[in-house]
Design an enzyme around this catalytic site. Sequence first.
Site, short mmCIF file in Angstrom:
data_model
loop_
_atom_site.label_atom_id
_atom_site.label_comp_id
_atom_site.label_asym_id
_atom_site.label_seq_id
_atom_site.Cartn_x
_atom_site.Cartn_y
_atom_site.Cartn_z
N ASP A 98 -18.50 -13.78 -25.66
CA ASP A 98 -18.45 -13.89 -24.22
C ASP A 98 -17.20 -13.11 -23.77
O ASP A 98 -16.38 -12.71 -24.59
CB ASP A 98 -18.36 -15.38 -23.84
CG ASP A 98 -18.09 -15.59 -22.36
OD1 ASP A 98 -18.83 -15.01 -21.54
OD2 ASP A 98 -17.13 -16.30 -22.02
N ASP B 11 -15.28 -13.51 -20.07
CA ASP B 11 -14.33 -14.25 -19.23
C ASP B 11 -13.97 -15.60 -19.87
O ASP B 11 -14.84 -16.42 -20.17
CB ASP B 11 -14.94 -14.48 -17.85
CG ASP B 11 -15.17 -13.18 -17.11
OD1 ASP B 11 -14.19 -12.49 -16.81
OD2 ASP B 11 -16.35 -12.85 -16.83
N ASP C 299 -16.21 -19.74 -24.39
CA ASP C 299 -15.28 -20.76 -23.92
C ASP C 299 -15.94 -21.88 -23.12
O ASP C 299 -15.28 -22.84 -22.76
CB ASP C 299 -14.21 -20.11 -23.04
CG ASP C 299 -14.81 -19.56 -21.75
OD1 ASP C 299 -14.58 -20.16 -20.68
OD2 ASP C 299 -15.54 -18.56 -21.82
#
Length: 226
Positions: free
Chosen positions: A13, A15, A172
């Site tokens: 991922d 961001d 995250d």
Amino acid sequence: MTSTRRSPAFLFDLDGTLVDSVYQHVLSWREALVEHGIDLSVWRIHRRIGMSGGLFVQALLAETGIELSEADTEALQAAHARHYLRHHEAVRPLPGARALLEHLTATGTPWAVATSGRAETALPTLRELGVPEGVPVVTRDRVRYAKPDPDLFLAAADELGVDVRDALVVGDSVWDLLAARRAGALGVGLQSGGYGRDELERAGAFRVYADPADVLRRLHELGVRR
């Protein structure tokens, strides 16, 4: 009989995983919503970061009972992108992110980026991170559905030429890990986007680390040898 040992591929991922941009996205969504006369608490916005923009809007508005047309939803997403690009100068790579990617490249470990962000907002961030040309990058505009659907990670694995079941998804948010499970990949959670260890593990993370620097120190746990 000897066998050739392979390292797993990494599907990252963006961001909150490689760059410290989650709160810039939160503020940008907050500003876009206020611009359209919608008042939502910042914590509610944060909990949905990682979804695609369209699904994000639907999920948040479902909590308020507000109904928007497809045109209004598109306008909200455009406003978010405009505000995010204004905040982008404050975005920085997370600790260890560049070193981790450089190490994977140096050891011949395949890796790609798969983000729910559209190219408009993702490309400046990728430049800030220093992602080299030739590394597969799959953005929201290239797949039918974004997280928590598995499409982004399936497309990234396909571009690397690997079976997604042989890949590690590093993210995250719970949306990353749910998408990883649906894709059939192992999920690795990072706490650098604001989710706690328990939340990430419940969503399917088999390992949880603080940030990319922590991953780099403990790559042996993920099957990558120095």
